[in-house]
Design a protein around this motif. Structure first.
Motif, PDB file in Angstrom:
ATOM      1  N   ARG A  66      22.757  10.758   8.012  1.00  0.00           N
ATOM      2  CA  ARG A  66      22.145   9.916   9.030  1.00  0.00           C
ATOM      3  C   ARG A  66      20.736  10.404   9.349  1.00  0.00           C
ATOM      4  NH1 ARG A  66      25.111   5.366  10.015  1.00  0.00           N
ATOM      5  NH2 ARG A  66      24.099   5.245  12.069  1.00  0.00           N
ATOM      6  N   GLN A  67      19.865   9.449   9.627  1.00  0.00           N
ATOM      7  CA  GLN A  67      18.520   9.771  10.092  1.00  0.00           C
ATOM      8  C   GLN A  67      18.582  10.294  11.529  1.00  0.00           C
ATOM      9  OE1 GLN A  67      16.480   6.041   9.849  1.00  0.00           O
ATOM     10  NE2 GLN A  67      17.027   5.713   7.705  1.00  0.00           N
ATOM     11  N   GLY A  80      19.719   5.057  11.216  1.00  0.00           N
ATOM     12  CA  GLY A  80      20.392   4.511  10.042  1.00  0.00           C
ATOM     13  C   GLY A  80      20.762   5.568   9.024  1.00  0.00           C
ATOM     14  N   LYS A  81      21.312   5.115   7.917  1.00  0.00           N
ATOM     15  CA  LYS A  81      21.677   6.012   6.827  1.00  0.00           C
ATOM     16  C   LYS A  81      20.415   6.555   6.159  1.00  0.00           C
ATOM     17  CE  LYS A  81      26.097   3.829   5.673  1.00  0.00           C
ATOM     18  NZ  LYS A  81      26.885   3.176   4.601  1.00  0.00           N
ATOM     19  N   GLY A  82      20.552   7.734   5.574  1.00  0.00           N
ATOM     20  CA  GLY A  82      19.440   8.335   4.851  1.00  0.00           C
ATOM     21  C   GLY A  82      18.741   9.390   5.683  1.00  0.00           C
ATOM     22  N   ARG A  83      17.495   9.674   5.327  1.00  0.00           N
ATOM     23  CA  ARG A  83      16.726  10.736   5.965  1.00  0.00           C
ATOM     24  C   ARG A  83      15.395  10.198   6.484  1.00  0.00           C
ATOM     25  NH1 ARG A  83      15.178  14.065   1.625  1.00  0.00           N
ATOM     26  NH2 ARG A  83      15.682  12.305   0.286  1.00  0.00           N
ATOM     27  N   LEU A  84      14.954  10.726   7.601  1.00  0.00           N
ATOM     28  CA  LEU A  84      13.574  10.542   8.037  1.00  0.00           C
ATOM     29  C   LEU A  84      12.817  11.791   7.603  1.00  0.00           C
ATOM     30  CD1 LEU A  84      14.001   9.145  11.665  1.00  0.00           C
ATOM     31  CD2 LEU A  84      13.571   7.857   9.568  1.00  0.00           C
ATOM     32  N   TYR A  85      11.709  11.609   6.884  1.00  0.00           N
ATOM     33  CA  TYR A  85      11.039  12.812   6.401  1.00  0.00           C
ATOM     34  C   TYR A  85       9.574  12.911   6.755  1.00  0.00           C
ATOM     35  CZ  TYR A  85      10.442   9.640   2.392  1.00  0.00           C
ATOM     36  OH  TYR A  85      10.171   8.557   1.586  1.00  0.00           O
TER      37      TYR A  85
END
Length: 327
Positions: A66-67, A80-85
């Protein structure tokens, strides 16, 4: 643990040295204060911006990633799903899902240009301009830019003559862009900087035949690492916007994770006493943070004096900040 060394005792550590600007106030009344971030049990911190915005993700080894975004008041939100980078000073972040996540939690996917079959976003500046890359039908890797004013329209970043691979790594607030590039025909990778005026310069290898890994741009400088011995020893290295070598810091054989802010204050990962710690650089001093832990690695340094870090201790990992605090 904080260990501050005067440059007079560091003369053997630095080559052609002109260190970044000093942090504010007298060092005797100021120090780096550690604070753990409120967060889920498993978390990674990946970037930060002035004003208190920090981003990351839950542990990528978990079944659902999760972000995560930390807001200026210290609270965190799972998105949401995934990454904040990457994140900017307005709290606008880019994700591994190819989306822009705004401070109000709204999400927008930038337009996929017709010349690309896919795209990945790589950086955002404080103006909200985003850069990324994708692959063309003929196998070329092209770079694109989406302006904050019109994220629905992709602007193609011109491919320099003789190249077929162009991946933007970072963009500063003035519009200078740092790239990794590869010549047509599969020759080795090089680093390029496209200045805001459209001029393109190659980032110089200070060792002549070694390896360089520039990856951030800010304060009119480029930072990264360089190696002169076949990638065995890596030194923290800085260049100017023309790609010319400025200096390298020789305090660690395994330097990495180099970041710089608009005031040209730097942080990096160093290996001392067999473990990773955090180096911070200002006028006349070098400070080492995180020595009391099993390991500590920086992930960003902001314009208002905050370093985000991964702290490793007791077999666990946590996200934290070091804030330059004056009494």
């Amino acid at each position: 643990m904080r260990n501050t060394l005067r440059l007079a005792a560091l003369s053997t550590l630095v080559t052609s040295m002109v260190l970044p600007a000093a942090l504010p106030a007298n060092a005797e009344s100021c120090s780096w204060q550690l604070k753990e971030l409120a967060s889920p049990a498993f978390k990674y911190v990946t970037d930060a911006a002035e004003g208190g915005w920090i981003v990351g993700s839950t542990d990528p080894s978990q079944s659902v990633v999760r972000q995560i975004r930390w807001r200026p008041d210290g609270t965190f939100e799972a998105l949401g799903k995934g990454r904040l980078y990457r994140v900017n000073s307005s709290g606008v972040a880019i994700s591994s899902e190819g989306t822009i996540v705004y401070a109000d939690r709204s999400v927008k996917k930038p337009a996929l240009p017709d010349w690309l079959g896919d795209m990945q976003l790589t950086a955002i500046n404080n103006n909200g301009d985003v850069v990324g890359f994708g692959h063309t039908k003929n196998g070329q890797t092209d770079a694109a830019r989406w302006s904050a004013a019109d994220p629905g329209t992709a602007q193609r970043i011109p491919m320099p003559a003789g190249y077929s691979y162009l991946v933007p790594l970072d963009i500063d607030d003035q519009g200078n862009i740092l790239f990794q590039a590869q010549a047509a025909g599969g020759a080795g990778f090089v680093s390029l900087v496209r200045q805001a005026n459209g001029q393109v310069r190659q980032v110089v290898d200070p060792n002549g035949g070694g390896t360089i890994n520039p990856h951030r741009i800010g304060g009119g400088k480029i930072v990264g690492t360089s190696s002169a011995d076949g990638n065995v020893t890596w030194r923290t290295t800085q260049w100017n916007l023309d790609g010319a070598f400025l200096f390298a810091v020789d305090n660690s054989t395994e330097a990495g994770n180099v970041y710089i802010n608009s005031s040209r204050q730097m942080t990096n990962r160093v290996k001392l006493n067999g473990k990773y710690q955090i180096g911070v650089y200002g006028d006349f001093t070098q400070t080492i943070l995180g020595g009391e832990f099993d390991g500590a690695v920086p992930t960003a340094i902001t314009d208002d004096g905050v370093i985000t870090a991964q702290i490793y201790s007791g077999g666990g990992m946590r996200a934290a900040t070091y804030k330059w605090t004056c009494k």
